[in-house]
Enzyme design. Sequence first.
Site, short mmCIF file in Angstrom:
data_model
loop_
_atom_site.label_atom_id
_atom_site.label_comp_id
_atom_site.label_asym_id
_atom_site.label_seq_id
_atom_site.Cartn_x
_atom_site.Cartn_y
_atom_site.Cartn_z
N LYS A 40 -15.64 2.20 -22.70
CA LYS A 40 -16.70 3.12 -22.62
C LYS A 40 -16.18 4.61 -22.27
O LYS A 40 -14.97 4.77 -22.07
CB LYS A 40 -17.52 2.54 -21.41
N TYR A 69 -27.43 -1.35 -27.14
CA TYR A 69 -28.20 -1.91 -25.89
C TYR A 69 -29.55 -2.40 -25.95
O TYR A 69 -30.39 -2.34 -24.94
CB TYR A 69 -27.94 -0.93 -24.69
N PHE A 86 -32.51 1.12 -16.16
CA PHE A 86 -31.26 1.99 -16.36
C PHE A 86 -30.78 2.16 -17.82
O PHE A 86 -30.00 2.69 -17.91
CB PHE A 86 -30.20 1.02 -15.75
N ARG A 143 -12.47 -4.64 -14.40
CA ARG A 143 -13.54 -4.02 -13.50
C ARG A 143 -13.12 -4.11 -11.93
O ARG A 143 -13.29 -3.19 -11.19
CB ARG A 143 -14.82 -4.51 -13.89
N ASN A 165 -18.66 0.97 -15.41
CA ASN A 165 -17.57 -0.31 -15.38
C ASN A 165 -16.68 -0.44 -16.71
O ASN A 165 -16.27 -1.46 -16.76
CB ASN A 165 -18.66 -1.33 -15.12
N HIS A 220 -17.06 -2.69 -22.40
CA HIS A 220 -18.22 -3.80 -22.87
C HIS A 220 -17.57 -4.93 -23.45
O HIS A 220 -16.52 -4.66 -24.31
CB HIS A 220 -19.33 -2.89 -23.77
N GLU A 261 -23.15 -7.31 -33.15
CA GLU A 261 -22.33 -5.87 -32.55
C GLU A 261 -21.15 -5.52 -33.28
O GLU A 261 -21.04 -4.53 -33.50
CB GLU A 261 -21.84 -6.31 -31.14
P1 IDP Z 1 -22.18 -6.52 -19.31
O1 IDP Z 1 -21.72 -5.33 -19.72
O2 IDP Z 1 -21.44 -7.16 -18.18
O3 IDP Z 1 -22.51 -7.45 -20.36
P2 IDP Z 1 -25.17 -6.14 -19.25
O4 IDP Z 1 -26.06 -6.85 -18.12
O5 IDP Z 1 -25.22 -6.67 -20.52
O6 IDP Z 1 -23.54 -6.19 -18.28
O7 IDP Z 1 -25.26 -4.68 -18.79
C1 IDP Z 1 -24.96 -3.67 -19.79
C2 IDP Z 1 -24.36 -2.27 -19.08
O8 IDP Z 1 -25.81 -1.83 -18.29
C3 IDP Z 1 -23.52 -2.94 -17.80
O9 IDP Z 1 -22.32 -3.05 -18.41
C4 IDP Z 1 -23.79 -1.55 -16.83
O10 IDP Z 1 -22.80 -0.61 -17.42
C5 IDP Z 1 -25.14 -1.35 -17.27
N1 IDP Z 1 -26.06 -1.77 -16.17
C6 IDP Z 1 -26.22 -2.90 -15.91
N2 IDP Z 1 -27.15 -3.32 -15.05
C7 IDP Z 1 -26.99 -2.08 -14.25
C8 IDP Z 1 -27.86 -1.42 -13.38
O11 IDP Z 1 -28.46 -2.38 -12.59
N3 IDP Z 1 -27.72 -0.28 -12.94
C9 IDP Z 1 -26.89 0.41 -13.58
N4 IDP Z 1 -26.50 0.18 -14.99
C10 IDP Z 1 -26.40 -1.24 -15.03
MG MG Z 2 -24.04 -7.37 -21.75
#
Ligand code: IDP
Ligand code: MG
Length: 153
Positions: A13, A53, A61, A106, A116, A119, A130
């Site tokens: 990212k 997304y 978010f 991470r 983080n 992806h 994707e």
């Molecule tokens: P992942 O990246 O581990 O698959 P997902 O639940 O698919 O996690 O969420 C996608 C991205 O959205 C996360 O990597 C993170 O950057 C962001 N994200 C997820 N939950 C939150 C939140 O509660 N606050 C802010 N950003 C979030």
């Molecule tokens: Mg995800």
Amino acid sequence: MSEDTQQTLVLIKPDGVQRGLVGEIISRIEARGLRIAAMKMTHLDMETASNHYGVHRERPFFKGLVDFIISSPLVAIVLEGPNAVDLVRRTMGATNPVEAQPGTIRGDLAIEIGRNLIHGSDSTETAASEIQLFFDAAEITTYERDVQPWITE
Ligand code: IDP
Ligand code: MG
């Protein structure tokens, strides 16, 4: 591709690019033994980012996530190997870096969920859509590695 071989999409990212962690992150995944099938740096537009997304469209978010992901270039990579989806997810660590195990990308390199670094597709089905979003079929290479028998039986 043999039957148990999977492909998965990784994004380093914008925070990873800005922090100079592209090499570090690729190294960790590459060293695991997965084959890099495709890779490019790209600066996403709003439409592609919203598509990528889309599953999170209704989440609070979402706007911040899309704004962040288009704020600077990212690196998109297709990785291939047995269990590639789970291998990458476990190498990434939990979504929230606070919960990510030390030793994961991470868990070692990030502190906040909204920054983080990486992806990784969460299933073979999402991986397929994707990968299509980021790459033309012609950009995905197939090649043999002489080292392969030293990685998989
Ligand atoms: P992942 O990246 O581990 O698959 P997902 O639940 O698919 O996690 O969420 C996608 C991205 O959205 C996360 O990597 C993170 O950057 C962001 N994200 C997820 N939950 C939150 C939140 O509660 N606050 C802010 N950003 C979030
Ligand atoms: Mg995800």
